[in-house]
Design a protein around this motif. Structure first.
Motif, PDB file in Angstrom:
ATOM      1  N   GLY A 175      34.250  42.845  40.638  1.00 19.00           N
ATOM      2  CA  GLY A 175      33.570  43.423  41.789  1.00 19.00           C
ATOM      3  C   GLY A 175      34.414  44.482  42.478  1.00 19.00           C
ATOM      4  N   LEU A 176      35.723  44.246  42.568  1.00 19.39           N
ATOM      5  CA  LEU A 176      36.622  45.211  43.205  1.00 19.39           C
ATOM      6  C   LEU A 176      36.927  46.393  42.300  1.00 19.39           C
ATOM      7  CD1 LEU A 176      39.226  42.897  45.008  1.00 19.39           C
ATOM      8  CD2 LEU A 176      37.398  44.233  46.058  1.00 19.39           C
ATOM      9  N   PHE A 177      36.991  46.114  40.992  1.00 17.53           N
ATOM     10  CA  PHE A 177      37.314  47.154  40.017  1.00 17.53           C
ATOM     11  C   PHE A 177      36.231  47.187  38.933  1.00 17.53           C
ATOM     12  CE2 PHE A 177      41.269  45.223  41.610  1.00 17.53           C
ATOM     13  CZ  PHE A 177      41.823  46.313  42.276  1.00 17.53           C
ATOM     14  N   PRO A 178      35.110  47.873  39.193  1.00 15.61           N
ATOM     15  CA  PRO A 178      33.980  47.892  38.252  1.00 15.61           C
ATOM     16  C   PRO A 178      34.351  48.346  36.857  1.00 15.61           C
ATOM     17  CG  PRO A 178      33.350  48.851  40.374  1.00 15.61           C
ATOM     18  CD  PRO A 178      34.831  48.635  40.405  1.00 15.61           C
ATOM     19  N   VAL A 179      35.454  49.111  36.752  1.00 14.11           N
ATOM     20  CA  VAL A 179      35.863  49.608  35.436  1.00 14.11           C
ATOM     21  C   VAL A 179      36.200  48.442  34.494  1.00 14.11           C
ATOM     22  CG1 VAL A 179      38.309  49.794  36.036  1.00 14.11           C
ATOM     23  CG2 VAL A 179      37.350  51.284  34.262  1.00 14.11           C
ATOM     24  N   LEU A 180      36.576  47.292  35.066  1.00  9.77           N
ATOM     25  CA  LEU A 180      36.932  46.147  34.240  1.00  9.77           C
ATOM     26  C   LEU A 180      35.725  45.574  33.487  1.00  9.77           C
ATOM     27  CD1 LEU A 180      39.327  44.202  36.654  1.00  9.77           C
ATOM     28  CD2 LEU A 180      39.948  45.626  34.678  1.00  9.77           C
ATOM     29  N   SER A 181      34.516  45.815  34.030  1.00  8.27           N
ATOM     30  CA  SER A 181      33.313  45.303  33.381  1.00  8.27           C
ATOM     31  C   SER A 181      32.594  46.367  32.591  1.00  8.27           C
ATOM     32  CB  SER A 181      32.365  44.711  34.429  1.00  8.27           C
ATOM     33  OG  SER A 181      32.028  45.677  35.400  1.00  8.27           O
ATOM     34  N   ALA A 182      33.173  47.565  32.538  1.00  8.20           N
ATOM     35  CA  ALA A 182      32.549  48.662  31.793  1.00  8.20           C
ATOM     36  C   ALA A 182      32.743  48.459  30.291  1.00  8.20           C
ATOM     37  CB  ALA A 182      33.138  50.009  32.228  1.00  8.20           C
TER      38      ALA A 182
END
Length: 213
Positions: free
Chosen positions: A204-211
Motif C-alpha cells: 500500500g505504501l509502495f505500489p511498485v512492489l505489487s506491480a
C-alpha cells in the motif's frame, strides 16, 4: 468483500492474540489460592472488560487513526511487527514483553482489581488484540462486516470466560507441556498473519512492489 471463511480466519487470529490458554498460568499465579467464587468473578469482569475494549477498537479505532494522521498502511506494518514480536515469544512458549513486562509482573500483588488491570488490559486485550481488530475492521464498511466481526469477538470472549472459570481443571488436564504446545501452535499461526499484514502495508505504501513486470 470478505467471504465467510475470512471471518473464521479473523476468529482464529483473535483467539491466537488474546491467547486465553497461554494466559492461564499467569492468571492462576495472580489468584493464588483464591476461592472458586473469586475466580468466577474475575472471569465475568475480565470478559466484560475485554468485550468493551475490543468493541471500542472495532467501531472507533480507525477514526482515531485518521485523527492522529496515521495511514492504515503504516498501521498495518506497525501492527504486523507487533504481532510478529508476540508470535516469536509464543513460539518459545513465553509471554511477550509487549503484553506484560518484568516490572509489571513483579508488581501484580499490588493490584486490587486484577480482573481489569492487568488481566483484561494489557494481558488479554492488549496492543496486539486492539491492532488486530482495527486492521480487520477497515477491510469493510457494511453492517454485515461489523456484525460478523462482533460475533468473532463475542466467540473469543466466551472461550476466554470458560477458560478462566475452569483454570484449575484445565491446568490439571493439560499440564505445562500441553499449554506450551498450544501456545507454540498459536504463535506459528500468528507469525504467518503478521507477515500478511506487513506485506499488505508495504504494497500500500509502495505500489511498485505489487506491480507486475
Amino acid at each position: 468483500m470478505l467471504e465467510y471463511t475470512d471471518y473464521i480466519k479473523i476468529f482464529i487470529t483473535l483467539l491466537a492474540v488474546v491467547d486465553p490458554i497461554g494466559a492461564m498460568p499467569i492468571i492462576a499465579g495472580m489468584v493464588g489460592r483464591g476461592s472458586r467464587t473469586q475466580l468466577n468473578a474475575i472471569a465475568s469482569t475480565a470478559a466484560l472488560a475485554v468485550t468493551a475494549i475490543l468493541f471500542i477498537s472495532l467501531f472507533i479505532g480507525e477514526d482515531l487513526l485518521y485523527f492522529f494522521g496515521i495511514s492504515i498502511n503504516s498501521f498495518k506494518i506497525s501492527g504486523g511487527i507487533l504481532l510478529m514480536l508476540m508470535a516469536l515469544s509464543m513460539l518459545q512458549a513465553k509471554t511477550s514483553e509487549t503484553v506484560q513486562n518484568r516490572q509489571e509482573a513483579e508488581t501484580l500483588e499490588n493490584h486490587k482489581s486484577i480482573a481489569i488491570v492487568p488481566v483484561s488490559m494489557p494481558l488479554l486485550a492488549g496492543p496486539g488484540a486492539i491492532s488486530t481488530v482495527i486492521l480487520y475492521a477497515q477491510m469493510g464498511d457494511s453492517v454485515r462486516h461489523y456484525l460478523l466481526i462482533s460475533l468473532d469477538i463475542l466467540a473469543v470472549v466466551l472461550i476466554l470466560w470458560i477458560v478462566i472459570r475452569f483454570i484449575p481443571w484445565l491446568t490439571r488436564r493439560l499440564g505445562q507441556t500441553g499449554i506450551n504446545v498450544f501456545i507454540r501452535l498459536m504463535g506459528l499461526v500468528l507469525s504467518a498473519l503478521a507477515i500478511e499484514f506487513m506485506a499488505s502495508g508495504l504494497k500500500g505504501l509502495f505500489p511498485v512492489l505489487s506491480a507486475h513486470p
